[in-house]
Design a protein around this motif. Structure first.
Motif, PDB file in Angstrom:
ATOM      1  N   THR A  41       0.814  -1.212   0.000  1.00 42.61           N
ATOM      2  CA  THR A  41       0.000   0.000   0.000  1.00 42.61           C
ATOM      3  C   THR A  41       0.854   1.272   0.000  1.00 42.61           C
ATOM      4  OG1 THR A  41      -1.792   1.137   1.151  1.00 42.61           O
ATOM      5  CG2 THR A  41      -0.246  -0.012   2.553  1.00 42.61           C
ATOM      6  N   ASN A  56     -10.182  -5.597   0.256  1.00 41.40           N
ATOM      7  CA  ASN A  56      -8.966  -5.071   0.861  1.00 41.40           C
ATOM      8  C   ASN A  56      -9.336  -3.871   1.724  1.00 41.40           C
ATOM      9  OD1 ASN A  56      -6.322  -5.061   1.440  1.00 41.40           O
ATOM     10  ND2 ASN A  56      -5.614  -4.638  -0.646  1.00 41.40           N
ATOM     11  N   ASP A 106      -3.866  -5.896  -6.044  1.00 45.30           N
ATOM     12  CA  ASP A 106      -3.160  -6.229  -4.804  1.00 45.30           C
ATOM     13  C   ASP A 106      -2.695  -7.691  -4.840  1.00 45.30           C
ATOM     14  OD1 ASP A 106      -5.379  -7.762  -4.225  1.00 45.30           O
ATOM     15  OD2 ASP A 106      -5.476  -7.131  -2.147  1.00 45.30           O
ATOM     16  N   GLU A 133       1.201  -8.298   3.174  1.00 43.58           N
ATOM     17  CA  GLU A 133       1.605  -8.010   1.786  1.00 43.58           C
ATOM     18  C   GLU A 133       3.118  -8.118   1.628  1.00 43.58           C
ATOM     19  OE1 GLU A 133      -1.206  -4.709  -0.226  1.00 43.58           O
ATOM     20  OE2 GLU A 133      -0.292  -4.031   1.631  1.00 43.58           O
TER      21      GLU A 133
END
Ligand SMILES: Nc1ncnc2c1ncn2[C@@H]1O[C@H](COP(=O)(O)OP(=O)(O)OP(=O)(O)O)[C@@H](O)[C@H]1O
Length: 218
Positions: free
Chosen positions: A36, A101, A127, A181
């Motif tokens: 992000t 998300n 993502d 992530e």
């Protein structure tokens, strides 16, 4: 089935035709991944300002249930839809991949990709969960996967806060997801043909542009 009744079979046939058309296209899909606020959209927007790339590459416009940020336009950055509309599209099999998300839904529709591939190579900004779906479901020979990484594990948080588009609660949710992530990207580097460290933006834009130029010369 009565005349005028929506037909699931017709819908499925149309999707499979769309998939085949995507598969047949000579154009490539460039899939961007990264934690992000690492600067994915800054990097590709920077590259697409270059006149020689602007015409060759298009961006697949995703659907989302998140609210538009200031300056964002429906159909340009995203198609902004309600939860109900999104769920209906899922039911109707309209998405190549979709994901939830930070509590909001995001999806890449077959139609959005096909629209770009008719004329241009297609850039997708998705993502890590979307990437997993793409790998399972889609068209690997058409994909060039690019990982955008932060110069340090702290830098994306700084950028997220500086961007100022999320509330503190949303920032906290994003930071929790970011741990997962970052682990995924570290453990799955083999999925990516290229990695760009977005430290100085102009440098990252040049690196990304060079990859796009290679694609146009293939
Ligand atoms: N190399 C850089 N150095 C400093 N700031 C940057 C750099 N790249 C991007 N930024 C800034 O960081 C913020 C996040 O960038 P951007 O919105 O492009 O990230 P993103 O990865 O697309 O975000 P998201 O995860 O929400 O999709 C923006 O305010 C942008 O201006």
């Amino acid at each position: 089935m009565g005349c005028g009744t929506p037909s699931i079979t017709n819908d499925q046939t149309k999707i499979s035709e769309t998939k085949q058309e995507i598969q047949k296209s000579e154009k490539q899909m460039i899939v961007l991944n990264g934690v992000t606020a690492v600067g994915k959209s800054s990097v590709f927007k920077g590259a697409l300002k270059k006149p020689h790339l602007k015409d060759e590459f298009g961006f697949s416009v995703s659907h989302t249930t998140r609210k538009p940020r200031e300056g964002e336009q429906d159909g340009r950055e995203y198609y902004f839809v309600t939860d109900e509309e999104f769920d209906q599209m899922v039911k109707d099999n309209k998405f190549l991949e979709y994901t939830v998300n930070h509590g909001k839904k995001y999806g890449t529709s077959f139609m959005a990709i096909q629209k770009v591939l008719e004329k241009q190579h297609c850039i997708l900004d998705i993502d890590y969960k979307g990437m997993q779906t793409l790998l399972k479901a889609a068209l690997p020979q058409k994909q060039i996967n690019i990982l955008i990484s932060p110069p340090t594990d702290e830098e994306f948080e700084k950028r997220l806060r500086t961007r100022g588009t999320e509330s503190e609660e949303q920032i906290q949710t994003r930071l929790r997801t970011a741990i997962v992530e970052l682990n995924f990207f570290k453990e799955n580097k083999g999925l990516y043909q290229h990695e760009i460290i977005n430290d100085v933006l102009d440098v990252a834009v040049e690196e990304f542009s060079a990859i796009l130029e290679q694609i146009t010369h293939q």
